[in-house]
Design a protein around this motif. Structure first.
Motif, short mmCIF file in Angstrom:
data_model
loop_
_atom_site.label_atom_id
_atom_site.label_comp_id
_atom_site.label_asym_id
_atom_site.label_seq_id
_atom_site.Cartn_x
_atom_site.Cartn_y
_atom_site.Cartn_z
N GLY A 1 0.66 -1.40 0.08
CA GLY A 1 -0.01 -0.13 0.29
C GLY A 1 1.25 1.21 -0.44
O GLY A 1 1.96 1.35 -0.35
N ALA A 2 0.33 2.23 0.00
CA ALA A 2 0.98 3.74 -0.52
C ALA A 2 1.24 3.57 1.16
O ALA A 2 0.53 3.64 1.88
CB ALA A 2 -0.15 4.93 -0.28
N PRO A 3 2.52 4.16 0.51
CA PRO A 3 3.79 4.35 2.37
C PRO A 3 3.34 5.74 3.00
O PRO A 3 3.26 6.99 2.04
CB PRO A 3 5.06 3.82 2.24
CG PRO A 3 5.58 4.48 0.53
CD PRO A 3 4.15 3.85 -0.30
N ILE A 4 3.08 5.75 4.47
CA ILE A 4 2.84 7.04 4.73
C ILE A 4 4.48 7.36 5.87
O ILE A 4 4.86 8.75 5.62
CB ILE A 4 2.17 6.70 5.88
CG1 ILE A 4 0.15 6.47 4.91
CG2 ILE A 4 1.37 7.84 6.93
CD1 ILE A 4 -0.36 5.98 6.34
N CYS A 5 4.59 6.52 6.45
CA CYS A 5 5.75 7.31 7.01
C CYS A 5 6.95 5.97 7.54
O CYS A 5 6.16 4.54 7.43
CB CYS A 5 5.57 8.11 8.43
SG CYS A 5 4.95 6.84 9.34
N LEU A 6 8.29 6.11 7.51
CA LEU A 6 8.58 5.14 8.14
C LEU A 6 9.17 5.44 9.82
O LEU A 6 9.23 6.34 10.03
CB LEU A 6 10.43 5.63 7.95
CG LEU A 6 10.49 5.53 5.87
CD1 LEU A 6 12.41 6.10 5.45
CD2 LEU A 6 10.16 3.76 5.58
N ILE A 7 8.96 4.05 10.29
CA ILE A 7 9.42 4.48 11.37
C ILE A 7 10.61 3.18 11.73
O ILE A 7 10.95 1.68 11.85
CB ILE A 7 8.13 3.09 12.35
CG1 ILE A 7 6.92 3.90 12.02
CG2 ILE A 7 8.02 3.00 14.00
CD1 ILE A 7 5.58 3.02 12.79
#
Length: 385
Positions: free
Chosen positions: A90-96
């Motif tokens: 899916g579309a990435p929101i953020c890196l953690i």
């Protein structure tokens, strides 16, 4: 009434998210129950609680959930990716990124993440922020990962790894053919020791017509993207691990201070969880700038007894709207409220709440597993004596 009961009575827009295991490393966050991963009484309790709230959108709508993807690369501690939808692509929101011993988490946002993250789920090597690929003292720097020529079973991106190696092989063969052709043109045919003037002209013409191919580095350099950095970074800190209140995670966004705190304040329908898991519930509190500002109850997390479920995450969408300065939920019709709810979930603040919740849930779960493992080792050591 307890703080939670007051929040439930005042906030008439509440999102209930079910946090499930997806294989051993990944997590899926969905508003829909999965009967196969629930205990017998959970579905009835959820239906009774959610009856008075806005019905979730269509189950087939992938934007109605989240997915936490954790890539696997040998010898690397890769960051997790929070994505929109119910699949790992899916579309990435953020890196953690998790720090040492869960003391801090770095959450990196960017609108270009979909372009710089490869199918493995990590940042492309060409898009690294620094030439030496370091991120020290720079929260916005992105760490990238090369595609190795070899791959271990179980690593992420099997098909992508094969495609990259096949392209490398084709480029290497094309480069070798170009070198052989250039060498043949330079040496000329065998036995031609005396070349006439016309022959020299023909030879020079041949070199002009068939120039030697550019070097491999020159071909690759034209397609190398520019280094990328995160647009925005938020740090979640485990505030006081060695104190009387060890379960406290704090972060700040838009001059608003947020804290995930340990609590025993649960809904009456969750009394069983309160009795048997008294040190596992958390709530999210927000404090606006100002000395006399009151705490705003934003959400809570209640763990589950189910084996394949982390627990339930509640987010008061009305509280998020209030923090954003859009406090007009109560006057909206049902259709307008549904559209407003959709817009709230697209904001950076809502995405940050979901990301910090995942950091907190993962950290708490891993710490409990290590404690249980230590108790098990101690018990086995005592029995062996």
């Amino acid at each position: 009434m307890s703080t939670l009961d007051e929040a439930v009575s005042k906030r008439h827009r509440l999102s209930i998210w079910h946090v499930y295991h997806k294989s051993d490393e990944h997590i899926t966050i969905t508003p829909f129950l999965n009967p196969r991963k629930e205990l017998g009484s959970n579905k009835k309790r959820h239906d009774k609680l959610a009856a008075g709230y806005l019905k979730p959108r269509d189950r087939t709508d992938e934007s109605n959930g989240y997915f936490v993807h954790h890539p696997t690369l040998l010898f690397h501690n890769t960051p997790r990716t929070l994505r929109r939808g119910n699949r790992k692509n899916g579309a990435p929101i953020c890196l953690i990124k998790c720090g040492a011993f869960w003391r801090n988490w770095t959450i990196q946002f960017g609108s270009n993440l979909k372009d710089i993250i490869d199918p493995r789920g990590v940042v492309k090597w060409e898009c690294r922020s620094n030439p030496n690929n370091t991120t020290l003292n720079d929260d916005r720097a992105l760490k990238a990962y090369k595609v190795r020529t070899w791959r271990v079973w179980g690593e992420s991106g099997e098909s992508y790894h094969r495609q990259v190696n096949a392209r490398r092989k084709a480029e290497k063969e094309e480069l070798a053919k170009g070198k052989q052709k250039a060498k043949a043109l330079n040496n000329g045919p065998v036995g031609m020791e005396n070349i006439t003037e016309a022959g020299k002209q023909d030879s020079s013409y041949s070199h002009t017509k068939f120039p030697s191919p550019p070097s491999h580095s020159a071909v690759r350099q034209g397609s190398i993207p520019q280094p990328s950095v995160a647009e925005e970074t938020v740090r979640l800190n485990w505030s006081s691990p060695f104190s009387l209140n060890p379960r406290r995670y704090s972060f700040e966004y838009a001059n608003i201070k947020f804290s995930w705190k340990g609590t025993r304040d649960v809904h009456p329908d969750d009394q069983l969880a309160r009795w048997f898991m008294p040190f596992s519930h958390l709530k999210l509190i927000a404090r606006l700038p100002g000395i006399e500002s009151e705490d705003i109850f934003v959400g809570k997390y209640t763990p589950s007894f189910a084996y394949r479920k982390f627990g339930e995450l509640w987010v008061f969408d009305s509280a998020v709207s209030e923090l954003l300065g859009e406090d007009h939920f109560s006057t909206c019709t049902e259709d307008v409220a549904a559209s407003e709810l959709w817009n709230i979930r697209q904001t950076r603040l809502y995405e940050l709440i979901m990301a910090t919740a995942m950091c907190m849930i993962i950290g708490e779960s891993q710490k409990r597993m290590i404690i249980m493992l230590l108790f098990t080792i101690a018990a086995e050591g005592g029995n062996s004596c």
